[in-house]
Motif scaffolding. Structure first.
Motif, mmCIF file in Angstrom:
data_model
loop_
_atom_site.group_PDB
_atom_site.id
_atom_site.type_symbol
_atom_site.label_atom_id
_atom_site.label_comp_id
_atom_site.label_asym_id
_atom_site.label_seq_id
_atom_site.Cartn_x
_atom_site.Cartn_y
_atom_site.Cartn_z
ATOM 1 N N LEU A 1 4.578 -76.904 75.229
ATOM 2 C CA LEU A 1 4.914 -75.843 76.176
ATOM 3 C C LEU A 1 3.699 -75.447 77.008
ATOM 4 O O LEU A 1 3.811 -75.117 78.181
ATOM 5 N N ALA A 2 2.512 -75.530 76.407
ATOM 6 C CA ALA A 2 1.300 -75.074 77.089
ATOM 7 C C ALA A 2 0.794 -76.066 78.124
ATOM 8 O O ALA A 2 0.097 -75.679 79.062
ATOM 9 N N ASP A 3 1.124 -77.364 77.951
ATOM 10 C CA ASP A 3 0.545 -78.380 78.836
ATOM 11 C C ASP A 3 1.554 -79.506 79.028
ATOM 12 O O ASP A 3 1.729 -80.344 78.139
ATOM 13 N N ALA B 1 7.576 -82.488 78.434
ATOM 14 C CA ALA B 1 6.720 -83.317 79.277
ATOM 15 C C ALA B 1 7.409 -83.743 80.564
ATOM 16 O O ALA B 1 8.642 -83.839 80.653
ATOM 17 N N ALA B 2 6.584 -84.028 81.566
ATOM 18 C CA ALA B 2 7.077 -84.520 82.850
ATOM 19 C C ALA B 2 7.301 -86.017 82.794
ATOM 20 O O ALA B 2 6.532 -86.761 82.172
ATOM 21 N N LEU B 3 8.377 -86.480 83.471
ATOM 22 C CA LEU B 3 8.674 -87.891 83.631
ATOM 23 C C LEU B 3 8.614 -88.212 85.110
ATOM 24 O O LEU B 3 9.213 -87.494 85.930
ATOM 25 N N SER B 4 7.924 -89.294 85.467
ATOM 26 C CA SER B 4 7.837 -89.622 86.897
ATOM 27 C C SER B 4 7.659 -91.101 87.111
ATOM 28 O O SER B 4 6.990 -91.791 86.335
ATOM 29 N N ASN C 1 15.494 -79.698 77.326
ATOM 30 C CA ASN C 1 14.504 -80.279 78.221
ATOM 31 C C ASN C 1 13.899 -79.194 79.112
ATOM 32 O O ASN C 1 14.619 -78.457 79.778
ATOM 33 N N TYR C 2 12.560 -79.126 79.108
ATOM 34 C CA TYR C 2 11.835 -78.211 79.985
ATOM 35 C C TYR C 2 10.930 -78.966 80.951
ATOM 36 O O TYR C 2 10.181 -78.348 81.695
ATOM 37 N N GLY C 3 10.991 -80.280 80.922
ATOM 38 C CA GLY C 3 10.096 -81.080 81.738
ATOM 39 C C GLY C 3 10.691 -81.463 83.079
ATOM 40 O O GLY C 3 11.912 -81.616 83.230
ATOM 41 N N ALA C 4 9.813 -81.670 84.068
ATOM 42 C CA ALA C 4 10.237 -82.172 85.371
ATOM 43 C C ALA C 4 10.574 -83.647 85.261
ATOM 44 O O ALA C 4 9.919 -84.397 84.541
ATOM 45 N N VAL C 5 11.620 -84.071 86.010
ATOM 46 C CA VAL C 5 12.035 -85.477 86.033
ATOM 47 C C VAL C 5 12.044 -85.927 87.484
ATOM 48 O O VAL C 5 12.802 -85.384 88.306
#
Length: 831
Positions: free
Chosen positions: A640-642, A682-685, A714-718
């Motif tokens: 959550l922090a990074d 986490a972000a997925l890109s 899910n809290y990550g950007a996709v």
């Protein structure tokens, strides 16, 4: 027994031996076989000096408790134990009864414990002279080792003949332990002095057995004489005594006495060694010379005995030949306790045709600890790796390499730290691990760490297994507990085809296994597949690359619990001809029954450079799940922090019309199985804008082809940059292409920025649909929770979230409203 110029007078020696061996327990009886009648026999002792027990007048006697086995041409049957009433003429004769059918000729063996199981042929019968002989308290010889045989047609006159020779030695000091005796011929080959052998019952003579040593156990008093019973041998050129005792602090101590002289060990005779001098004990190993001496005599340590290091040992750049080669007569059977010391500046030889490591192998009849508290390659002066130690496999037949051991079989190890770089360049199937190459049967590896680089520098077209701790585990109920990898694990040489399994802890659980447990392990090292490899299979995992078959439907092949990956995972230049590919922060591919619980991935997963002709799957926890009984629960990708921790990125820009890639915050591709109570932060890109490549990403699952999702957040950007119609991005699932009717997604939640180069394929819940089944994601009772976030830059709120539940190409415009075959249930909750 007969006298000789250079042998002691056997009759007097035997009298001395057996006068101090009075209280003898009866031998274990051989189970009587059904017989026609009870036959009575009268046993006679051939004079002089056959049977081992003598009375106070040094006369050869039978004793109460003795048992004799008789063969009638069909069966071996044991007598009852002799009683005092069976013995006559002060023990010169004995009468005994055996329930056996009558025969024309009888063969007999004393003691019954030496009874052969095979039939007698041409007067030759098989007997066993024990290679471990235990002297009773107050005795001088092991009674069950003094084997006698008989051939007769007269039941009333069974004359027994001795088959053995004696080695007499005087104890140099008080010793509670054992003495080992060996004899060698002129070429230095150990003569066979005990074990199973064939003897002629009518005329015993010198024979050969199947054991090259005799171990005599007991409490030895300084200055007293004791006897080892051996098979007769001629042509002895040298001999060795090895003394062993236990020290509460220093482990098992050894002392050796050797001699070179031409002697014989004759039937009914022997050899006397009266002065063995002062013993020099090999205690804790503290120098290179100590270590070399231990290696020379490693097989003198029995199961249950311990050798200890007494100091850090600088091996001075010398080459080490692995202990425990494949020869059956050169095995270290004890426990190697490093006492937290290090062996460093050592070059470990990779012998052709053998498992390779400090030990070639550690195999145990019973599951016991075989090595512990040892550092390899750590220089205490600089408190780091010495920089000079190495193990390099170069021979084609070196297939299993581990710095501690190439193979561990039914054995346990604990607190082993490796700092020695390991590489393998042989062009063959290989298994290499920082600690162990392969574990077979049940093994337990606890609290071990690797700090070195493990590199498959091979162009092999076979399978390549590379593990930070262990390359392969093939034993049910094995465990890897509280272990860590801190070094780089990689395959760095190109090949045209083959399989690659690469992981921070265990490359693969192989064979048919049940309930292999990997728990509380951490990978902090980089894991890389850095070259152009046309793989049949490619699986990479922060903890394990791939599971394997379980033998029972109600068991898991592998259970991974409370494990963490913090290491960077990279896959690059992957070429075509692959039949399967999965890369995961915890496990690359769940092919069979696996359980992954309470695991966390904090390491970045990255795909770079060209990627041709593959269907590849990248997941923060699992790359690919293909089994219905696989369970993933309570796992977390990122923090959550990074949101850079656990991120999954593809920097591939090369156009290739045949590439398909799936990315998932938890699972890259879910064909079957269950994923529940998992979180992705986490972000997925992906950055490719080429029209040819297919890239699909989901906050929880990239491709959903089957199985069940429950209560996953899910809290990550996709973000998927590719603009064409076959690319997509979803907050929970990238693409839903279930082939069976499916209800899943209950209790899930998504909050994050979702974007796709093709705006029609970006959705808060699912990016794309491609299926012919009726699918329902979420339910009216447990809908997907939408919380803030955005789609292609549009901020989501309660007024518009239903419009963006899926990519617009799916036609889903509201929660609970079916569009064609598919339905999504969702609700908005602002945070």
């Amino acid at each position: 027994m007969k006298k000789s110029a250079y042998f002691f007078a056997a009759s007097l020696a035997l009298a001395t031996v057996l006068s101090c061996n009075r209280a003898i327990e009866p031998e274990e009886a051989v189970t009587p076989q059904p017989a026609a009648e009870a036959l009575t026999f009268r046993a006679v002792l051939e004079q002089p000096d056959t049977k081992a027990s003598l009375n106070s007048d040094y006369a050869v006697v039978w004793e109460a408790g003795d048992q004799i086995a008789v063969y009638n041409g069909t069966d071996w049957v044991s007598s009852e134990a002799l009683t005092p009433s069976d013995i006559e003429n002060n023990g010169r004769y004995a009468t005994f009864t055996v329930n056996i059918a009558e025969g024309d000729t009888y063969y007999a063996v004393y003691p019954a414990s030496a009874t052969p199981s095979a039939a007698v042929s041409d007067d030759v019968l098989a007997v066993t002279l024990p290679d471990v002989q235990v002297i009773p308290s107050g005795g001088c010889v092991a009674k069950d080792a003094l084997v006698q045989v008989c051939k007769t047609s007269d039941k009333d006159n069974m004359v027994f003949k001795n088959i053995s020779s004696l080695v007499e030695f005087k104890a140099p000091e008080d010793l509670d332990g054992y003495v080992r005796f060996e004899a060698f011929d002129a070429e230095g080959t150990a003569l066979q002095v005990a074990g199973a052998a064939s003897v002629n019952a009518a005329a015993p003579a010198a024979v050969s057995g199947n054991a090259g040593k005799v171990i005599v156990k007991g409490s030895f008093a300084a200055g007293q004489n004791y006897f080892a019973v051996v098979y007769p041998q001629s042509g002895v050129s040298s001999f060795r005594f090895a003394f062993s005792k236990e020290d509460a602090t220093n482990g098992t101590l050894k002392a050796f006495k050797t001699g070179s002289s031409a002697i014989d060990l004759p039937l009914n005779g022997g050899k006397k060694f009266s002065d063995l001098g002062t013993l020099k004990w090999l205690g804790p190993l503290s120098t290179k010379a100590d270590l070399d001496k231990w290696a020379k005599y490693a097989d003198y340590y029995l199961a249950g005995e311990t050798v200890k290091l007494g100091a850090d040992i600088n091996y001075e750049g010398g080459t080490w030949t692995p202990v425990n080669g494949n020869e059956n007569n050169n095995r270290f059977s004890g426990l190697f306790d490093g006492q937290h010391h290090s062996i460093y500046n050592i070059i470990i030889s990779a012998e052709s045709g053998k498992n390779c490591g400090f030990f070639s192998n550690l195999s145990s009849a019973e599951n016991v600890t075989r090595a512990k508290n040892l550092k390899l390659g750590y220089n205490p002066a600089i408190q780091a790796a010495d920089g000079t130690s190495k193990l390099e496999g170069t021979e084609t037949s070196n297939t299993r390499l581990g710095v501690l051991a190439g193979l561990v079989d039914n054995s346990n190890i604990e607190y082993i730290d490796n700092y020695i770089n390991l590489s393998a360049s042989q062009n063959a199937e290989i298994q290499i691990g920082g600690i162990i190459g392969r574990c077979e049967n049940t093994c337990i590896i606890k609290n071990c760490s690797n700090y070195a680089t493990i590199d498959a520098k091979t162009a092999s077209t076979g399978s390549v297994y590379v593990g930070g701790l262990v390359a392969a585990v093939s034993g049910s109920n094995s465990q890897v507990i509280s272990c860590s990898n801190n070094g780089t694990v990689q395959r760095s040489v190109a090949t045209t085809k083959g399989n690659s399994f690469i992981a921070g802890i265990v490359a693969r659980v192989g064979g048919t296994t049940d309930d292999v447990i990997i728990s509380n392990c951490v990978n902090k090292g980089s894991i890389k597949h850095t070259v152009n490899v046309k793989n049949k299979q490619l699986y990479i995992g922060g903890i394990i690359a791939m599971d394997n078959t379980t033998s029972a439907e109600d068991k898991y092949s592998v259970i991974i619990t409370n494990c963490t990956n913090e290491g960077y995972i990279e896959s690059t230049s992957l070429s075509n001809a692959s039949t399967g590919m999965g890369i995961g922060g915890i496990i690359g591919y769940c092919k069979n029954h696996s359980k992954i619980s309470d695991c966390t991935n904090l390491g970045t997963i990255k795909k770079i450079n060209n990627h041709n002709g593959l269907t590849s799957r990248f997941g923060g926890i699992v790359g690919w799940i293909a089994n219905s009984q696989t369970l993933v629960e309570n796992c977390t990708n990122g923090s959550l922090a990074d949101n850079t921790q656990g991120s999954i990125t593809c920097t591939l820009e090369t156009k290739d019309d045949s590439s398909i890639e799936y990315y998932g915050g938890i699972v890259g591709a879910l064909d079957q199985g269950t994923v529940k109570d998992c979180i992705n932060y986490a972000a997925l890109s992906t950055i490719s804008t080429e029209n040819g490549i297919i890239e699909i990403a989901g906050g929880i699952v990239g491709q959903l082809a089957g199985g069940v999702l429950e209560n996953c957040n899910n809290y990550g950007a996709v973000s998927v940059a590719a603009p064409h119609v076959t690319c997509g991005a979803g907050g929970i699932v990238g693409i839903n292409n279930c082939i069976n009717d499916n209800v899943t997604g209950t209790g899930c939640k998504t909050k994050g920025a979702i974007s796709c180069g093709n705006a029609n394929n970006a959705g808060l819940v699912i990016g794309m649909f491609s299926s012919t089944a009726t699918t329902c994601f979420g339910s009216s009772d447990s809908p997907v929770i939408i919380s803030d976030g955005s789609v292609n830059g549009t901020t989501i709120d309660a007024s518009n979230y239903q419009t963006y539940l899926a990519g617009t190409a799916a036609g889903i415009t509201a929660s609970g409203v079916a569009s064609g075959l598919n339905t999504i249930w969702a609700t908005f909750v602002s945070e």
